[in-house]
Design a protein around this motif. Structure first.
Motif, PDB file in Angstrom:
ATOM      1  N   VAL B  75       0.826  -1.221   0.000  1.00 52.83           N
ATOM      2  CA  VAL B  75       0.000   0.000   0.000  1.00 52.83           C
ATOM      3  C   VAL B  75       0.854   1.263   0.000  1.00 52.83           C
ATOM      4  O   VAL B  75       0.347   2.349  -0.288  1.00 52.83           O
ATOM      5  CB  VAL B  75      -0.955   0.058   1.223  1.00 52.83           C
ATOM      6  N   ASN B  76       2.110   1.161   0.338  1.00 49.71           N
ATOM      7  CA  ASN B  76       2.996   2.330   0.396  1.00 49.71           C
ATOM      8  C   ASN B  76       3.799   2.553  -0.880  1.00 49.71           C
ATOM      9  O   ASN B  76       4.651   3.437  -0.916  1.00 49.71           O
ATOM     10  CB  ASN B  76       3.999   2.169   1.554  1.00 49.71           C
ATOM     11  N   ARG B  77       3.535   1.764  -1.917  1.00 50.34           N
ATOM     12  CA  ARG B  77       4.332   1.937  -3.135  1.00 50.34           C
ATOM     13  C   ARG B  77       4.234   3.368  -3.665  1.00 50.34           C
ATOM     14  O   ARG B  77       3.152   3.935  -3.717  1.00 50.34           O
ATOM     15  CB  ARG B  77       3.869   0.961  -4.220  1.00 50.34           C
ATOM     16  N   GLY B  78       5.383   3.933  -4.010  1.00 57.58           N
ATOM     17  CA  GLY B  78       5.393   5.279  -4.571  1.00 57.58           C
ATOM     18  C   GLY B  78       5.310   6.382  -3.530  1.00 57.58           C
ATOM     19  O   GLY B  78       5.241   7.554  -3.872  1.00 57.58           O
ATOM     20  N   LEU B  79       5.355   6.017  -2.254  1.00 57.49           N
ATOM     21  CA  LEU B  79       5.256   7.034  -1.197  1.00 57.49           C
ATOM     22  C   LEU B  79       6.547   7.111  -0.389  1.00 57.49           C
ATOM     23  O   LEU B  79       7.185   6.102  -0.133  1.00 57.49           O
ATOM     24  CB  LEU B  79       4.104   6.694  -0.244  1.00 57.49           C
ATOM     25  N   GLY B  80       6.905   8.311  -0.021  1.00 53.66           N
ATOM     26  CA  GLY B  80       7.994   8.498   0.942  1.00 53.66           C
ATOM     27  C   GLY B  80       9.368   8.204   0.401  1.00 53.66           C
ATOM     28  O   GLY B  80      10.271   7.834   1.143  1.00 53.66           O
ATOM     29  N   ARG B  99      -0.218  -1.803  11.316  1.00 56.93           N
ATOM     30  CA  ARG B  99      -1.645  -2.027  11.078  1.00 56.93           C
ATOM     31  C   ARG B  99      -2.016  -3.502  10.898  1.00 56.93           C
ATOM     32  O   ARG B  99      -3.189  -3.865  10.956  1.00 56.93           O
ATOM     33  CB  ARG B  99      -2.120  -1.250   9.840  1.00 56.93           C
ATOM     34  N   TYR B 105      -7.841  -6.119   8.238  1.00 58.18           N
ATOM     35  CA  TYR B 105      -7.103  -5.190   7.382  1.00 58.18           C
ATOM     36  C   TYR B 105      -6.042  -5.955   6.584  1.00 58.18           C
ATOM     37  O   TYR B 105      -5.871  -5.757   5.384  1.00 58.18           O
ATOM     38  CB  TYR B 105      -6.443  -4.086   8.230  1.00 58.18           C
ATOM     39  N   GLU B 108      -7.512  -7.743   3.652  1.00 61.44           N
ATOM     40  CA  GLU B 108      -7.865  -6.826   2.563  1.00 61.44           C
ATOM     41  C   GLU B 108      -6.611  -6.472   1.742  1.00 61.44           C
ATOM     42  O   GLU B 108      -6.620  -6.540   0.510  1.00 61.44           O
ATOM     43  CB  GLU B 108      -8.492  -5.573   3.201  1.00 61.44           C
ATOM     44  N   GLN B 112      -4.956  -7.845  -2.288  1.00 63.72           N
ATOM     45  CA  GLN B 112      -4.401  -6.979  -3.342  1.00 63.72           C
ATOM     46  C   GLN B 112      -2.990  -7.410  -3.727  1.00 63.72           C
ATOM     47  O   GLN B 112      -2.610  -7.383  -4.889  1.00 63.72           O
ATOM     48  CB  GLN B 112      -4.329  -5.519  -2.870  1.00 63.72           C
ATOM     49  N   TYR B 288      15.555  -1.348  -7.998  1.00 61.76           N
ATOM     50  CA  TYR B 288      14.617  -0.233  -7.800  1.00 61.76           C
ATOM     51  C   TYR B 288      14.746   0.325  -6.391  1.00 61.76           C
ATOM     52  O   TYR B 288      14.826   1.525  -6.181  1.00 61.76           O
ATOM     53  CB  TYR B 288      13.164  -0.681  -8.019  1.00 61.76           C
ATOM     54  N   HIS B 320       9.292   0.332  -6.064  1.00 70.75           N
ATOM     55  CA  HIS B 320       7.873   0.585  -6.349  1.00 70.75           C
ATOM     56  C   HIS B 320       7.322  -0.343  -7.423  1.00 70.75           C
ATOM     57  O   HIS B 320       6.123  -0.393  -7.635  1.00 70.75           O
ATOM     58  CB  HIS B 320       7.648   2.052  -6.733  1.00 70.75           C
ATOM     59  N   ASP B 408       3.613  -4.946 -20.300  1.00 71.46           N
ATOM     60  CA  ASP B 408       3.111  -4.944 -18.930  1.00 71.46           C
ATOM     61  C   ASP B 408       2.161  -6.116 -18.745  1.00 71.46           C
ATOM     62  O   ASP B 408       2.081  -6.997 -19.608  1.00 71.46           O
ATOM     63  CB  ASP B 408       2.488  -3.598 -18.536  1.00 71.46           C
ATOM     64  N   GLU B 409       1.463  -6.137 -17.624  1.00 71.78           N
ATOM     65  CA  GLU B 409       0.658  -7.307 -17.282  1.00 71.78           C
ATOM     66  C   GLU B 409      -0.435  -7.584 -18.303  1.00 71.78           C
ATOM     67  O   GLU B 409      -0.919  -8.710 -18.404  1.00 71.78           O
ATOM     68  CB  GLU B 409       0.082  -7.165 -15.878  1.00 71.78           C
ATOM     69  N   ARG B 410      -0.799  -6.578 -19.100  1.00 71.11           N
ATOM     70  CA  ARG B 410      -1.832  -6.804 -20.098  1.00 71.11           C
ATOM     71  C   ARG B 410      -1.363  -7.723 -21.223  1.00 71.11           C
ATOM     72  O   ARG B 410      -2.164  -8.230 -21.993  1.00 71.11           O
ATOM     73  CB  ARG B 410      -2.297  -5.462 -20.675  1.00 71.11           C
TER      74      ARG B 410
END
Lengths: 427, 427
Positions: B75-80, B99, B105, B108, B112, B288, B320, B408-410
């Protein structure tokens, strides 16, 4: 008074100054014809009753500016990346470009190029075509048809080039003049740019001829500078009279006599950077390309400190990423490696700094482009977050960071250029 | 004899040896139960009449192996990403992990995570969970339910950690034993792994306790090694008696006594590399992450030359990118910068070398995984090329390169793990 007024609502985020996001949550942006009137937390009463396009929780950001890419090479993305610049040109790129003598092939490829730029949220772009005038004019026509803005160059090459991709000096100059005359006033937002490929492929006579055309028609200039050490050695050999690579362009009046973009500048030392600053050169920083061709890491912090204007470039196909969002992330990443290389002297780029380079930084080459300040042309992307969101509360800035790092074209739900909503091109 | 035989046809490409693609165009791969019997240009007569899954012009490649990632951080990918390791842990990561005390939680988020791994073509993965046993067991359940393979660790932390994310030594060891007992034989392809976070967050008593468990239950081990200079200085301060970071793990028997993965190893010098080689340590190379946290560029060529086993890791969320294809491209890119840094002594990674690391290299941690040679478990991706293709003829190898760089995944139309077709998880 509602004439030509457009009002949008959403989470507005942009960089009026380098390195600092301005964030207006659930706010309004008012556009008149093609320009921004202002951004407002509360809509001024004079606009009451006018229709509002409400983008809800979406982000509204300036459109992305790509200062350097090669349209004919889009088909080569991801191929041939185990080589350095000069052998890569010989083995892959020149062959790919030679095919653009065939205008119907050019049209097929250039439709894909324009579609890809549109998809990725590039609203303004500076492109190299090939030496072929007709194909390059076709590219401009397609860009204009799609509503994108940019500068496109017919490439000039009259020495050190393969026989299937070379011109005589005279032909090169004549074709360029024809190209300029045909396109200078043809489209509102798509303009020609003088495009000597780089010093090794242009004779002094050609460079002088191009400088005359640039002056005569007041057309900007683009080329490559100090990308690779072998290239620099070759330039030195061709022009022992010049103290560095930049001085060759300078000598032939292709270095700031008209607005000028130089791509890469990976190995530009203090002296060369000084010359760039004095001549108001724009640097197109292309980190994907500089990694892929083992060119190195450009001294972007140093250039910024010198007051040199910097924008970002995808440099397809030496760079494989069309998305300027991904180029931002890579610019930040390699700047961190540069920071380590310089013993933490050259501070790394922060995300709001890279965002500035990708919007207002590069955008200023086109005038008032890349910001939502008053008087700026309204280029914008509306960004939703498809499957990126999580159940944690995130700020607007965090959501933009996340889009930059892990978003993609599927998150862009609308695009505007100069106040005009630009739908998917129907080619 | 048709029992449990599966035959697929397509353009088969894989790396039986490091750095060399083996390509079989329009060829057959025969799988019996979970293992590859062989690859054939012409189908052997004994299989005549059996049904064939014909993937036409698509590519058939081994599934991707991710040797290092942190599930709770997705959930934190691309943050901080403007910080280095230690402040980044304190400001972002520890809060995110805390958390996961809340199992609902966790469920959930972990749904993902598993979905994202599935999408990106990661067929085997080695994951850090958090200190929370129940949440970590839920992650294993979801991975198994999706049909993916991997090792998952309940993280151990009993010192230098925030009060909201720390355990007592005894509890940490007890919980780990419970975790192992509950999961060791529960799933066929998802197994527990001993996971001390890193030296700074584990007391000697805890490390000794974990080593006992690893030995008792014959469970593999994973941790972090020599990622960042400040981290290394901290380890030196905590363990002045050890000559380097690796020696601390070695001292407490968490360094190859069971199969062991160490992530990063950016700053591992010759001595440390020697110790790694002697103890058959696996390196998870996470380019990365090493860019984002300004850790540096790991000396992968040097490690390979020493005979150290190397695989690739996404290291979400310091990294990320979940896609191991993108990690391959980045591994190649940073190796080119390393090549320049070492005055062209450490040759850069070629694409078939990076592909090997991402498949057979990392896959060997799981046994016979990551190749289509006889006896290998059949993990595979079927790759179409959505919108990537152009009208130029491209070889199978070029098409794979293009997928790695710009796909990509597509583009992934089917996934197999150990002979089983794995459909999108229905969570």
């Amino acid at each position: 008074m509602s004439d030509n007024i457009m009002i949008m609502k959403g989470n507005i985020i942009f960089t009026p100054t380098m390195g600092q996001f301005k964030v207006l949550e659930n706010s309004y942006i008012v556009v008149k014809k093609k320009q921004v009137i202002g951004t407002y937390g509360e809509l001024p009463s004079e606009y009451n009753g006018l229709p509002i396009t409400d983008y809800g929780d979406h982000l509204i950001v300036p459109g992305f500016v790509d200062l350097h890419s090669h349209a004919p090479q889009f088909v080569n993305r991801g191929l041939g990346l185990d080589l350095e610049l000069l052998p890569w040109l010989k083995k892959y790129t020149f062959f790919a470009e030679a095919r653009f003598e065939d205008v119907s092939y050019a049209e097929e490829v250039y439709k894909q190029v324009v579609l890809e730029l549109w998809q990725q949220g590039t609203t303004r772009v500076v492109l190299f075509g090939t030496i072929h005038t007709e194909a390059t004019m076709k590219l401009m026509e397609l860009l204009a048809q799609a509503g994108l803005g940019g500068c496109v160059g017919k490439v000039n090459m009259d020495r050190n080039s393969p026989e299937f991709l070379i011109e005589t000096t005279e032909q090169s100059i004549d074709d360029t003049e024809t190209f300029i005359k045909n396109t200078l006033d043809k489209y509102e937002r798509v303009k020609p740019i003088i495009t000597p490929r780089f010093v090794p492929s242009c004779t002094p006579e050609l460079m002088m001829g191009l400088a005359r055309l640039a002056k005569k028609y007041q057309v900007p200039i683009q080329s490559h500078l100090s990308e690779n050490l072998d290239e620099i050695a070759l330039v030195k050999k061709l022009h022992p009279e010049c103290c560095n690579y930049a001085s060759v362009y300078q000598k032939f009046e292709l270095f700031g006599q008209q607005p000028t973009i130089m791509a890469h500048c990976v190995h530009s030392d203090e002296l060369e950077q000084k010359l760039m600053e004095e001549n108001s050169i724009y640097v197109a920083h292309c980190p994907y390309s500089n990694n892929n061709l083992s060119s190195g890491i450009a001294p972007i912090r140093s250039m910024i400190n010198q007051g040199i204007a910097v924008g970002l470039g995808s440099d397809v196909s030496a760079g494989h990423e069309v998305s300027i969002a991904k180029v931002m992330a890579m610019a930040v990443q390699v700047s961190k490696l540069k920071w380590l290389d310089t013993k933490k002297e050259d501070r790394f780029l922060t995300i709001p700094e890279a965002f500035y380079l990708a919007t207002k930084g590069g955008g200023s080459f086109f005038g008032k482009v890349g910001s939502f300040e008053e008087g700026y042309e309204f280029d914008a992307l509306i960004i939703a977050e498809r499957s990126l969101a999580d159940s944690n509360q995130r700020s607007v800035e965090e959501r933009l960071n996340r889009f930059i790092y892990i978003g993609d074209e599927r998150d862009i739900v609308a695009r505007y250029v100069a106040g005009e909503k630009i739908d998917r091109p129907e080619f």
